[in-house]
Each structure stands twice: as structure tokens, then as C-alpha cells.
Design an enzyme around this catalytic site. Structure first.
Site, short mmCIF file in Angstrom:
data_model
loop_
_atom_site.label_atom_id
_atom_site.label_comp_id
_atom_site.label_asym_id
_atom_site.label_seq_id
_atom_site.Cartn_x
_atom_site.Cartn_y
_atom_site.Cartn_z
N GLY A 1 21.57 -23.53 -87.79
CA GLY A 1 20.70 -22.82 -87.91
C GLY A 1 19.57 -23.85 -86.15
N SER A 2 19.03 -24.41 -85.60
CA SER A 2 18.64 -25.22 -84.75
C SER A 2 19.29 -25.96 -84.26
CB SER A 2 16.83 -25.44 -85.21
OG SER A 2 16.56 -26.25 -84.17
#
Lengths: 384, 128
Positions: B57-58
Site C-alpha cells: 500500500g501507501s
């Protein structure tokens, strides 16, 4: 990883603490991705801007390094926590505002362009095919690799920062010719942007550094962005290629059942108290489309619309802003649905959105419920 | 086995078979996992030897790792099967030892085990 004499000297600290830190990060990045050397990059895009995400430790870190660190290449910036033009409407506390402004000022001191946007690929001219860049924002890295013919790792906030300060990045697999070992077969009929977002979320979980995706029809900009946003949220994958790929690729179907599983993971409610549009932020085309969909209609509840500042300014000139505000939209620039401090579980139970990326962070970080709907359904059901 | 960030420590294993998205699902002040769908939901990763497949993810998750270290809520070391840049650079800046192991070694590490981690040793990971 092989370093040049100059790079070795920087790693030893002979060019100061900042360069040493930057090279330490680049070496860790290179070792992690089995890169054999560093290559020059032309453009860095940084994440780690919103005070909500980087906190006091991040704010102090940036304030410290900004005393001497300066970027060496064009460097742009992800969204921050609010739009200074209307922050007073949202009851943010003074501490948040002052810490956020300190972060903004640290980046500006380092020479970073304060673009506050997660869609650099849409608001800046795209460099020539094959240009090496370092994009930290996950949706932007995927978009750059998959649509814009640029080359980037799925950078972290620190690897992109190190690249901005040195003008270099490890020559990892995504910067070379990469051949995925998995192909996702898109089987869902007549997909809307929500379906593409869920496909991205699914593909991100299945893929490693890149995936093939077959069965993709003609996609509009909103659908492309939704897919990049979804993929960036769930995995480590930073590129998709169109088509079946090699015959020895593992094939995985994405059909109604797989889509329902993603929906069940992220959707918690059938009704929201507030609507958000823009994660990734909306570009001018999407604002234009939204304006025409809302002709003669207005929202029955609050609707927050997130755009880059440049898009807000253009939209104002063309007259879209007036139209959207008439329809009840709150237009916010410089910030985004994702990790916004402007939505808090104390006063919002459930947010309606068409963004898979937004849904994931609203649910897990903001702690609010999520009601997923495509834009067409939002306009149909939430306006009169 | 590959060492991405050097260091020496020992502690109790908290193991997950699911990847971790550090941004948004790890509370920076407490080190507690807030994702209801995660097998470490409501568990704290503070002062553990955190064993998991990889970060996902981020990109901002790297700051989360730096923050938990600054807030003294970070794991003592991390062990993954796949190197991702968020975890690699977060650990590099925060000086949290990080090792990459293969699937077989991953299977052999059990939740609750007391492990010693010393990246200078010939066998960097061994049970106590």
C-alpha cells in the site's frame, strides 16, 4: 549494488549528513530490489505531506533536514491535510494547522514545488517515453508506469525524497523491461469506475511487482485512475500491462464473485451521511463531467469534492465552480479524501464514495463506515 | 537470507501471514493494528520481532515506521519474505533491523517464539 566513487564518498558522510542519509536510503532501496547501480532521474514526486499521516516525528524530521537539504531535480508534492482557503469551515485545531504549515514551509525551503496533488500525471506535461522518474504516490507510480510510458519504482516516501535530494534512484526491475508472472482476466461485464477500482485492489493483492490484465475494454480517465488507486492501496504492484502475457503466466479470473469479495471487505453500509469525490483527486475532465451531470440538480447531503489547486483555478475561470457550489458541493484543493483530517468519526458515521482507495483509508484510518457506489448512482440517488 | 538493515536485538515474535499497510492501519502512538480484516487486529507490534510477508500500500507508510520508532512503539526488528520499499526505507531511516527470509524459514518461525536477531552473526536469526 555498485556505487561510483562519488556515491561511496556520500555514503561515508564526506558530503554531509543529509547526503549520507539519502544514500543510506538509496542503498537500502537498491538492496531490496536487487538493483546493480543508481541511475539519474528527471522528476521526483513526494508523499509524506499530510500532518495526519506523518505526525510530529515527520514534521520534526522535515523541519530538521530543510535547514540544509535542497532538491536536485524537479520535485512535486502530494496533498496535505486541508485547503487554506476554507480550512476555517472545518473546525481543525490550531495545532494541526500550524504543524501542517510548518511541513509545507519545510518542503518549500528545500525547493519543492507545492503542488499538493496526487495526480501529477494529469496536471503536468508528461516527459518523453522512457524517462526515469521517482513517484512515491502509489496511484501515480502505477499510472506513470502503465499509461504514461515513464519508469519508476513503487517508491516509498523516503526513497522518493532521497531521489529528489540526489537526482538518482536504484535501477530496479520496474525501470527495466519487466515481465509479470501473473495475468488477471477481467470477466466483469459493463464495469463502472467502482468495478475498475475493485479490479485494481484485487490485482494489487495477486501481483508482485507487475501484472498483466486482459479483457480490459475502453477505459475513461476516471476508470483508469480508479484502477491505479485501488491497486496502489492493496499491494506492492506498480505496473500493469494490457493483454494475456506469456503462455506460462499464471491466470487468475476477476469475475462477479471476486468483485463481491472486495466489495464485502470495504463496504460497511448501504447509506452514507456525507459524500466524497476524489481519491485520487479529480482532474478538469472529471469536474466538467460532474458539472454536466449535476445540471438542474442538487445534493441532498454534504458532498466534498477534492481537486488540485490548478484544477480548482481553471474550473473557476470556466464557471464550473459556481455550478458545483450551487449544487451543494464543497470544493477543496490541496487535500484529498485519503487520510483527510476533515472527516472525523465524532460527527460522521458513514461516507459514501466511489473510490476504493478512499474507502480503505476512511474505514481503517478515519474509522468511519463506508458506502460504495459508482458516481452515476451517487448522482441518481443523492441529488434531487 | 538477506540483511537489509543491520542490527542486534532479541524479543518475542508476533507473526502474521498477511501483508501490512503501515499507513492508516498501524496506530503511531500505540503500535496497535486497527484493520479489522487483519489477523493482528487489536494487537500491538511494539517491542516485538515482527514477522510478516511484506509491507503493502501507501508509500507514506515509511513515515509511520519512522514515527513508531520515535514514539517508542516500534518493533525491535522486522523479518519479511519479500522486500518492499516502504518497509525497507522506513527501517533504514529508523534503524530497525530488517531481514528477508525465504518461505521455508518463514514457516519455521512461530508466533510467541523468543528470537535473537544479530545481522553480524553467521546465522542472523536463532531461537533462544
Amino acid at each position: 549494488m555498485e556505487l561510483t566513487k562519488e556515491e561511496e564518498s556520500a555514503l561515508k558522510g564526506e558530503q554531509g549528513e543529509i547526503m549520507q542519509m539519502a544514500y543510506r536510503i538509496l542503498v537500502a532501496t537498491g538492496e531490496a530490489t536487487d538493483a546493480e547501480r543508481l541511475v539519474p532521474i528527471k522528476w521526483a514526486h513526494l508523499s509524506g505531506v499530510n500532518y495526519n499521516t506523518i505526525g510530529d516525528a515527520g514534521e520534526e524530521f522535515l523541519s530538521g533536514i530543510s535547514k540544509s537539504a535542497r532538491v536536485k531535480v524537479k520535485t512535486t508534492l502530494n496533498p496535505m491535510g486541508f485547503d487554506i482557503d476554507n480550512v476555517s469551515n472545518y473546525g481543525l485545531d490550531e495545532n494541526f494547522i500550524s504543524k501542517q504549515l510548518s511541513i509545507k514551509s519545510s518542503y518549500e525551503t528545500m525547493g519543492v514545488t507545492p503542488s499538493f496533488s496526487c495526480i501529477p500525471y494529469e496536471i503536468y506535461d508528461i516527459p518523453p517515453d522512457g524517462t526515469q522518474v521517482a513517484f512515491a504516490e502509489s496511484n501515480a507510480a502505477i499510472h506513470a508506469n502503465s499509461y504514461d510510458n515513464l519508469k519508476t519504482n513503487k517508491e516509498s516516501a523516503f526513497s522518493a525524497l532521497a531521489s529528489a535530494l540526489t537526482g538518482k534512484s536504484p535501477y530496479s526491475s520496474l525501470r527495466k523491461e519487466d515481465s509479470p508472472n501473473v495475468t488477471i482476466r477481467m470477466k466483469v461485464k459493463n464495469p463502472d469506475e467502482l468495478a475498475y477500482g475493485m479490479l485494481g485492489f484485487f490485482a494489487g493483492k495477486v501481483g508482485d511487482t507487475s501484472v498483466n490484465i486482459s479483457g480490459l475494454g475502453e477505459m475513461d480517465k476516471r476508470q483508469c485512475k480508479a484502477m491505479c488507486g485501488g491497486m496502489g492501496t492493496s499491494g506492492t504492484c506498480a505496473k500493469f500491462l494490457f493483454g494475456e502475457g506469456d503462455s506460462d503466466c499464471e491466470k487468475v479470473d476477476f469475475d462477479e464473485k471476486e468483485m463481491q469479495n472486495v466489495h464485502d471487505e470495504l463496504n460497511t453500509s448501504e447509506k452514507g451521511d456525507l459524500i466524497t469525490l476524489g481519491s485520487p483527486q479529480l482532474g478538469l475532465d472529471e469536474i466538467s463531467d460532474l458539472t454536466s451531470r449535476l445540471k438542474g440538480r442538487s445534493f441532498k447531503k454534504r458532498c466534498m469534492v477534492f481537486v488540485p489547486r490548478t484544477v480548482k483555478e481553471q474550473a473557476k475561470k470556466i464557471g464550473y465552480t459556481n455550478e458545483l457550489e450551487r449544487a451543494g458541493c464543497e470544493i477543496l484543493s490541496d487535500c484529498c479524501t485519503c487520510l483527510t483530517p476533515l472527516i472525523c468519526k465524532d460527527n460522521v458515521d458513514v461516507v459514501t464514495t466511489n473510490s476504493i482507495k478512499g474507502a480503505f483509508y476512511l474505514k481503517n484510518s478515519n474509522g468511519v463506515g463506508v458506502n460504495l457506489k459508482p458516481l452515476s448512482q451517487i448522482v441518481q440517488e443523492e441529488t434531487k | 537470507m538477506k540483511v537489509l538493515v543491520k542490527g542486534k536485538t532479541n524479543g518475542v515474535v508476533i507473526k502474521s501471514t498477511q501483508p501490512i499497510n503501515f499507513l492508516g492501519t498501524v496506530n503511531k502512538k500505540t503500535g496497535i493494528i486497527s484493520d479489522k480484516n487483519h489477523d493482528l487486529f487489536e494487537k500491538s507490534i511494539k517491542d516485538s520481532i515482527l514477522v510478516f510477508p511484506s509491507g503493502v500500500g501507501s508509500s507514506v507508510g515509511a513515515y509511520t515506521i519512522y514515527s513508531i520508532k520515535s514514539n517508542n512503539t516500534a518493533p525491535l526488528a522486522m523479518i519479511c519474505t519479500k522486500a518492499d520499499l516502504t518497509v525497507a526505507t522506513g527501517c533504514a531511516l529508523a534503524n530497525i533491523p530488517l531481514l528477508i527470509i525465504d518461505g521455508k524459514e518463514f514457516l519455521s518461525i512461530k508466533n510467541g517464539m523468543h528470537l535473537s536477531v544479530d545481522t553480524e552473526n553467521i546465522t542472523p536469526i536463532h531461537p533462544l
